[in-house]
Design an enzyme around this catalytic site. Structure first.
Site, PDB file in Angstrom:
ATOM      1  N   GLU A   1       0.816  -1.202   0.000  1.00 33.65           N
ATOM      2  CA  GLU A   1       0.000   0.000   0.000  1.00 33.65           C
ATOM      3  C   GLU A   1       0.854   1.259   0.000  1.00 33.65           C
ATOM      4  OE1 GLU A   1      -4.077   1.463   0.384  1.00 33.65           O
ATOM      5  OE2 GLU A   1      -2.913  -0.027  -0.658  1.00 33.65           O
ATOM      6  N   ASP A   2       1.837   1.284   0.893  1.00 32.02           N
ATOM      7  CA  ASP A   2       2.539   2.536   1.171  1.00 32.02           C
ATOM      8  C   ASP A   2       3.705   2.821   0.234  1.00 32.02           C
ATOM      9  OD1 ASP A   2       0.802   2.362   3.211  1.00 32.02           O
ATOM     10  OD2 ASP A   2       2.283   2.123   4.818  1.00 32.02           O
TER      11      ASP A   2
END
Ligand code: MN
Length: 754
Positions: free
Chosen positions: A104-105
Site C-alpha cells: 500500500e505505502d
C-alpha cells in the site's frame, strides 16, 4: 504496568534508552534484522534466509519513511513479525508480516511480490492490504455489519487474521505517538472489532492487551486514576500475596507435587468494567489478585485442587470445571476461589502447561504445537474449535448464507469443514460430496440418502462440499445406495458402505430371481413346488448341493439368479432325485408347462423396472414397455433384457441359445425407461432449446444429449437418451418433436447394435 503491555520489539539489551536527544542508536538496533533473529530459532536455515530477504526488501521499500514517533518505519513491520514469531507462525506468515505495509505505502505491486517471494506470501500481504481498507465507522454502520464484513475478508486464511492482530497490537502500543484526535476512532475500532476477534480465537493475552490499550486511549483520565489505585492496592497487598505464595509452595512441597506457581492480576479494563457493570467502588473489587498453578498433566489438576482445598477453605459455588467443559474458544482450566489469610478471597486457576498455551495463545497454539509435535490430536482439535468460534461469530451476524458464501478457510488445506443443521462440525477430505457427508454422520443415513440441501438449496448428491457449507440430508426409507455413487464419493467409509450394501442387495435379489427361475424349470419337469422341509427333502437338497458344489441352498439360488448355473439342468437333477425317492412328477403340469414353454419360447419372467442389480436393460437397444423383449442370463451378470429384434441379442442367441429365457413386461411398470432417439434438425440458433422444451412438454426427461459434430452443415443429428413410460409415450413425444419448427425428422434410435 504489567509485563504484557511491553512491546516485544523493545530490546532488553538496549544500552542507550531512546530519549529526545539521541535516539539514533536505539532506532538502528530496533530497525535491524538482528532484533528479530533471536526469536526465529525455530525456523530452518533456508526459511530464515527467506525471511531475511523479505526484511531487506521491506527495509528498502520503507527507506526514508518514519513512524509518528520519529523512528524508522521498518521498526513497525519488525515488531509485527516479532509478535508472529512469538506465536511460532511459519516463514510465509513472517515474510508477510514484514511486507504487510509495503504494497500500500511504497508502490510495490502484487506481481512484484509474487515474483520475489512466491504467490502464498503475496496473497497474505494482499489480504492484509485489503483489510486495511475496511474501516470501521460506528456512526455510519451498525456494529454487527462491520464486524461481519471484517470477518468476511479475514477468514480466507487465519494467518491473515493473526498478522492483522499483531499489527493492531503494535499500533495500539504506539498509539500515544499518534495525534490525539485519532485515538477515539482507532481505540473504539480495536475494542469493538479486534479485541472480540482475539477473544473468539482464544488469543487471551492479545485480547487483554487490546482491551487495556483501548480503555487507556478511550478514557485516559479514568485509566490513570484506576492505574494509581491499583498500584496502591498492589503495595498494600504485597505482604499478603507473598504470604499466600509461601504457604501454597510449602503445601505442595509436603504433598510432593511439582507445580509452577504464578501470580495473576486482573487487567485494568476488566476491573473498570466490573465496577461499571455492578456499580462497585474500587475497594469493593476483591478478586484483583489470583494465582495460577501449572501442573504436569490433567489428573494433577484435580489433585492440586484437593491440596489447595485442604490449605484454605473454598468459597461455595465458585468452583468451575472448564477442563471437563472447555469454553468455546478452547480455554481449559479449573477455577476455584479460596478464603486466604485474614479472610481475603483469592482465585486460583489450575491447568496443565498445554492448556496454558491454548489459554494464552488460542488458535496460534496450532503453530506452537505444530512446531513441536505435528499431527498431534491437539492440533486437529484446535482447528475445529477455531471454526466453532467462527460459527459463534456468524450466529451474532444476521445474514448467515452470505457470510459463509465468502468464508474460505485455508487453514487446513487437506480438509473441508462443514456443518450439520445442528451446527456440529464435520471434517471431511477435500473433494468430499454430500454422500460422503451422509455416511460420515451414520451409515443408515448414507444408505437412505435421497436428496440434499446445501445452505438451504437443493443440490445434486455428487456436489462437492466447501468450507462452511451447512449440509442437510433428506432420507427416505425406500431410498437405497446407487452404484453410480461409487464414481464420486471420496471417503473410504462411504465407498465400503455402498459396496457392502450393493453386494448384499445383489445377493438377495439374485437369490429371489434364482428361486423364480428354478421353480419355473421344475414345473417344466412336472414338479409343482420345492420339496417340503421334512427329512426326505433335506436329503434331496443335500444330494443336489453335492451335485452343484454349492455350500447351501441360497448360494445355489444366487448362482442361478446370476446365470452362473442353468436352472433347467439343476431342475432336471432335482426331478431325478425326487423320482428316486419315490415322488412322481405331475404329468398334467409337465405337459402344460412344456407346451407353454414351446409356444412362448421358454418359461417367462415378469419385469417391471423395480429390480435393481439382478436385472439390467441392455444399452444397445434400450427396450421400453410395449417392445417384445427377451432375457439373456449372462455369466455372472444376472438377467439382461434386450429387445427381441436387437442385433446384439440375435448374435448372442446364435452362440448361446440355452441362456435365453422368456421375459415379459408387467402390466404396470414401476418407473420410466431410458431409450434413444435421433432428432434431425436444421442448424440454427435456439434449435436445441426448442427441441428440449418439446421433450419437456411431452413429459419425457432428457438423460443425455449427444450433438452432431457437423456444425458447418445445414442439418445435424441430435441424439438423446430420454426416459419414457412406454412405446405409446415415446410415440407422443416423437410426434410433438415432428411438429417443432426446425425439426426435420424424429425417430427412435436402434443404431447402437446394428
Ligand atoms: Mn501495519
Amino acid at each position: 504496568m504489567s509485563a504484557i503491555l511491553q512491546a516485544p520489539s523493545a530490546s532488553p539489551n538496549n544500552p542507550s534508552p531512546p530519549g529526545p536527544g539521541g535516539p539514533a542508536a536505539a532506532n538502528a538496533a530496533a530497525a535491524s534484522f538482528a532484533s528479530l533473529t533471536a526469536r526465529l530459532d525455530y525456523l530452518s536455515p533456508p526459511d530464515l534466509e527467506q525471511v531475511r530477504q523479505a526484511y531487506r526488501f521491506a527495509d528498502e521499500a520503507h527507506l526514508g519513511q518514519l513512524r509518528n514517533s520519529g523512528e524508522p518505519y521498518i521498526t513497525h513491520p519488525i515488531a509485527v513479525a516479532a509478535q508472529c514469531a512469538e506465536w511460532k507462525l511459519d516463514a510465509q506468515a513472517l515474510m508477510a508480516a514484514l511486507l504487510h505495509d509495503a504494497l500500500e505505502d511504497c508502490g510495490v505491486s502484487k506481481a512484484e511480490l509474487i515474483e520475489r517471494f512466491g504467490s502464498p506470501v503475496a496473497e497474505l500481504v494482499d489480504g492484509l492490504t485489503k483489510l486495511d481498507k475496511l474501516q470501521f465507522n460506528t456512526r455510519e454502520e451498525s456494529q454487527a455489519e462491520s464486524f461481519r464484513k471484517m470477518l468476511l475478508a479475514m477468514a480466507r486464511d487465519v494467518r491473515v487474521i493473526l498478522i492483522k492482530l499483531a499489527d493492531r497490537s503494535h499500533n495500539m502500543r504506539t498509539l500515544a505517538d499518534v495525534p490525539r484526535s485519532k485515538w477515539a476512532r482507532i481505540a473504539s475500532e480495536t475494542q469493538e472489532i479486534y479485541a472480540p476477534i482475539a477473544y473468539r480465537l482464544g488469543l487471551n493475552q492479545t485480547y487483554r492487551e487490546l482491551q487495556d490499550l483501548s480503555f487507556r486511549h478511550l478514557h485516559p483520565w479514568r485509566h490513570a486514576v484506576l492505574e494509581k489505585a491499583l498500584e496502591r492496592a498492589r503495595n498494600r497487598r504485597r505482604d499478603l500475596i507473598q504470604k499466600v505464595r509461601k504457604e501454597v509452595e510449602t503445601a505442595f512441597e509436603s504433598a510432593n507435587m511439582s507445580v509452577r506457581i504464578g501470580g495473576r492480576e486482573k487487567t485494568l479494563y476488566s476491573i473498570y468494567r466490573k465496577m461499571d457493570e455492578k456499580h462497585l467502588s474500587f475497594a469493593q473489587i476483591t478478586d484483583m489478585y489470583g494465582f495460577r498453578l501449572l501442573v504436569p498433566n490433567q489428573s494433577d489438576c484435580y489433585t492440586a485442587m484437593g491440596t489447595l482445598h485442604q490449605l484454605y477453605k473454598p468459597v461455595p459455588g465458585k468452583f468451575k470445571d472448564h477442563i471437563a467443559i472447555p469454553k468455546l474458544n478452547g480455554y481449559q482450566s479449573l477455577h476455584t476461589t479460596l478464603v486466604g489469610p485474614s479472610g481475603v478471597t483469592i482465585e486460583f486457576q489450575i491447568r496443565t502447561e498445554a492448556m496454558h498455551v491454548v489459554a494464552e495463545s488460542g488458535v496460534a497454539a496450532h503453530w506452537l504445537y505444530k512446531a513441536n509435535e505435528p499431527d498431534s490430536p491437539m492440533t486437529a482439535r484446535l482447528g475445529a474449535q477455531w471454526l466453532q468460534s467462527l460459527l459463534d461469530i456468524q450466529n451474532e451476524t444476521r445474514d448467515a448464507a452470505e457470510f459463509w458464501d465468502h468464508v474460505k478457510v485455508d487453514l487446513f488445506p487437506d480438509a473441508v469443514y462443514v456443518f450439520t443443521p445442528k451446527s456440529r462440525i464435520l471434517a471431511l477430505p477435500r473433494g468430499a460430496t454430500v454422500v460422503d457427508f451422509a455416511y460420515a454422520i451414520h451409515s443408515d443415513i448414507g444408505d437412505r440418502t435421497m436428496a440434499a440441501r446445501v445452505n438451504g438449496e437443493q443440490v445434486p448428491l455428487r456436489t462437492e462440499l466447501k468450507n462452511g457449507d451447512v449440509v442437510e440430508v433428506v432420507t427416505a426409507s425406500v431410498s437405497a445406495p446407487n452404484p453410480a455413487w461409487l464414481s464420486f464419493v471420496r471417503t473410504g467409509r462411504a465407498r465400503s458402505k455402498i459396496r457392502h450394501h450393493l453386494k448384499t442387495l445383489a445377493q438377495t435379489e439374485s437369490e429371489g430371481l434364482g428361486e423364480k427361475l428354478l421353480l419355473q424349470a421344475l414345473r417344466a419337469e412336472g414338479i409343482e413346488r420345492f420339496p417340503t422341509d421334512d427329512s426326505t427333502s433335506a436329503g434331496i437338497w443335500d444330494k443336489l448341493l453335492r451335485f452343484t458344489g454349492n455350500r447351501n441352498r441360497s448360494e445355489l439360488l444366487v448362482d442361478i439368479g446370476l446365470g452362473k448355473r442353468i436352472a433347467g439342468i439343476v431342475a432336471k437333477r432335482m426331478a431325478t432325485l425326487l423320482s428316486e425317492s419315490g415322488e412322481k412328477p405331475n404329468a398334467v403340469l409337465m405337459t402344460r408347462e412344456r407346451f407353454n414353454a414351446e409356444s412362448s419360447g421358454h418359461s417367462t419372467v415378469i419385469v417391471d423396472g423395480s429390480e435393481n442389480a439382478s436385472v439390467q436393460y441392455a444399452s444397445c437397444c434400450r427396450p421400453i414397455p410395449g417392445d417384445v423383449i427377451v432375457g439373456y442370463l449372462g455369466r455372472g451378470e444376472g438377467l439382461v433384457v434386450h429387445a427381441e429384434d436387437c442385433a446384439v441379442a440375435r448374435k448372442l442367441h446364435n452362440k448361446d441359445s440355452e441362456r435365453f429365457i422368456g421375459v415379459e413386461w408387467s402390466d404396470e411398470p414401476t418407473r420410466a425407461f431410458e431409450t434413444g432417439i435421433v432428432v434431425t434438425v436444421n442448424n440454427g440458433k435456439g434449435v436445441l432449446a426448442r427441441v428440449a422444451s418439446a421433450l419437456a412438454a411431452s413429459e419425457a426427461d432428457i438423460i443425455h444429449i449427444d450433438m452432431g459434430q457437423e456444425a458447418a452443415q445445414e442439418t445435424t443429428d441430435l441424439r438423446f437418451v430420454i426416459a419414457v413410460r412406454d412405446r405409446q409415450h415415446l410415440a407422443t413425444a416423437l410426434r410433438n418433436l415432428q411438429r417443432t419448427s426446425s425439426v426435420l425428422q424424429a425417430r427412435r434410435c436402434t443404431a447402437a447394435g446394428a
